[in-house]
Enzyme design. Structure first.
Site, PDB file in Angstrom:
ATOM      1  N   CYS A   1       0.712  -1.074   0.152  1.00  0.00           N
ATOM      2  CA  CYS A   1       0.020  -0.035   0.245  1.00  0.00           C
ATOM      3  C   CYS A   1       0.851   1.184  -0.087  1.00  0.00           C
ATOM      4  O   CYS A   1       0.516   2.207  -0.370  1.00  0.00           O
ATOM      5  CB  CYS A   1      -1.046   0.178   1.258  1.00  0.00           C
ATOM      6  SG  CYS A   1      -1.994  -1.254   1.237  1.00  0.00           S
TER       7      CYS A   1
ATOM      8  N   ARG B   1      -7.777  -4.748  -3.358  1.00  0.00           N
ATOM      9  CA  ARG B   1      -6.995  -3.407  -3.824  1.00  0.00           C
ATOM     10  C   ARG B   1      -8.183  -3.209  -5.319  1.00  0.00           C
ATOM     11  O   ARG B   1      -8.026  -3.855  -6.298  1.00  0.00           O
ATOM     12  CB  ARG B   1      -5.750  -3.766  -4.474  1.00  0.00           C
ATOM     13  CG  ARG B   1      -4.938  -3.943  -3.404  1.00  0.00           C
ATOM     14  CD  ARG B   1      -3.433  -3.903  -3.913  1.00  0.00           C
ATOM     15  NE  ARG B   1      -2.638  -4.588  -2.812  1.00  0.00           N
ATOM     16  CZ  ARG B   1      -2.077  -3.839  -1.793  1.00  0.00           C
ATOM     17  NH1 ARG B   1      -2.452  -2.697  -1.780  1.00  0.00           N
ATOM     18  NH2 ARG B   1      -1.531  -4.635  -0.934  1.00  0.00           N
TER      19      ARG B   1
HETATM   20  C1  BEZ Z   1       0.698  -4.608   1.836  1.00  0.00           C
HETATM   21  O1  BEZ Z   1       1.837  -4.608   1.783  1.00  0.00           O
HETATM   22  O2  BEZ Z   1      -0.232  -3.659   1.586  1.00  0.00           O
HETATM   23  C2  BEZ Z   1      -0.300  -5.763   2.231  1.00  0.00           C
HETATM   24  C3  BEZ Z   1       0.310  -6.966   2.256  1.00  0.00           C
HETATM   25  C4  BEZ Z   1      -0.452  -8.050   2.610  1.00  0.00           C
HETATM   26  C5  BEZ Z   1      -1.831  -8.054   3.394  1.00  0.00           C
HETATM   27  C6  BEZ Z   1      -2.329  -6.734   3.473  1.00  0.00           C
HETATM   28  C7  BEZ Z   1      -1.543  -5.637   2.916  1.00  0.00           C
END
Ligand code: BEZ
Length: 238
Positions: free
Chosen positions: A54, A137
Site C-alpha cells: 500500500c 485493492r
Molecule cells: C501490503 O503490503 O499492502 C499488504 C500485504 C499483505 C496484506 C495486506 C497488505
C-alpha cells in the site's frame, strides 16, 4: 447454498450509479460522488495503513496525481483504518520513505477513514473469501455523471499497475469522445475500432472499401486511424 449466501458480497457493477456516502477523510468531510460530479473519479481501496505494498501504491498515486488531474480525474483513496492512523501514515511516508526515486511525497487527495468498513462494504471491497477485515485493492472508474464505468480488483499481494490505470481512464474517455472501441493493448495513437456494421448492406459496403479511412479485417472487425494528437486534444482540452 448456505455457504454461497455467507460468501455473497454486495458489489456495484459497471453501469450502476456510484453508491453515495458521506465520509471523513484526510482532507475533511466528503460527500461522494456528488462533491466531484462533473469530474471523473478513481476510487481505490487498500487493505490497511502502514503496509508495504500500500505504501508503494500510495506514493505512486500521489506522484502521478497531476497526470490524473490533467484528465479531469479526482483520486479518492480508502484504507480500512482510522483517521489518526491515516494522518500518521501519510506523515511517515513524507518524512521517511525514499522508494523507487520517490521521496518527500505529500498525499493531497482524500484518504477515507473506514474503520467500520461501511464504505468498503458498500463497494464490495471486503471480499470475505480473502479477508473479513481488510479491503482488496479495488479500482473504480466513475464518470462525470457518477456512473461506474470500469472496475479492477487486485489481491493484497499484488500492487497495481499505474500505466494501466491511466491507459484505462484514457480509453474510457476516448471511447466516449469518439464513439469508438479500443482494441487489445490500445494506447493513444494506435488504430481504434469503429462500431460494427448494423445491416447486411452496411457490411457489404464496408467490405467494398466504401468508407473512407476505414480498414476492415473482415466485415465485423474494422478500424480507423485516430492520431495521438487528436486524442490528446480531446482529452486534455480544458
Ligand atoms: C501490503 O503490503 O499492502 C499488504 C500485504 C499483505 C496484506 C495486506 C497488505
Amino acid at each position: 447454498m448456505e455457504q454461497q449466501e455467507q460468501n455473497s458480497v454486495n458489489m456495484p457493477r459497471i453501469g450502476d450509479k456510484a453508491p453515495a456516502f458521506t465520509a471523513i477523510t484526510t482532507q475533511g468531510k466528503i460527500n461522494f460522488p456528488t462533491d466531484f460530479s462533473g469530474k471523473w473519479k478513481i476510487l481505490f481501496s487498500h487493505p490497511a495503513d502502514f503496509t508495504p505494498v500500500c505504501t508503494t501504491e500510495f506514493m505512486t498515486f500521489a506522484t502521478r496525481q497531476k497526470e490524473f488531474e490533467a484528465l479531469n480525474c479526482q483520486l479518492v483513496g480508502l484504507s480500512v483504518d482510522g483517521l489518526f492512523s491515516h494522518i500518521a501514515w501519510l506523515r511517515n511516508i513524507k518524512e521517511k520513505i525514499d522508494y523507487n526515486g520517490m521521496k518527500d511525497v505529500e498525499v493531497t487527495f482524500p484518504l477515507i477513514e473506514d474503520i467500520k468498513m461501511e464504505v468498503a462494504n458498500k463497494y464490495g471491497m471486503i471480499q470475505p473469501g480473502d479477508s473479513e477485515t481488510k479491503a482488496v485493492r479495488a479500482v473504480f472508474f466513475i464518470d462525470t455523471k457518477d456512473i461506474i464505468r470500469a472496475i479492477i480488483y487486485y489481491p493484497a499481494s499484488l500492487g497495481r499497475n499505474f500505466d494501466e490505470i491511466l491507459r484505462a481512464l484514457k480509453g474510457l474517455q476516448t471511447a466516449d469522445n469518439f464513439g469508438v472501441a479500443l482494441p487489445a493493448d490500445w494506447e493513444p495513437g494506435k488504430d481504434v475500432i469503429v462500431p460494427p456494421a448494423g445491416s447486411c448492406g452496411a457490411a457489404k459496403e464496408r467490405m467494398q472499401g466504401k468508407e473512407e479511412n476505414v480498414h476492415c479485417y473482415d466485415w465485423y472487425l474494422c478500424t480507423k486511424k485516430l492520431s495521438k494528437e487528436t486524442v490528446e486534444d480531446a482529452l486534455y482540452k480544458s
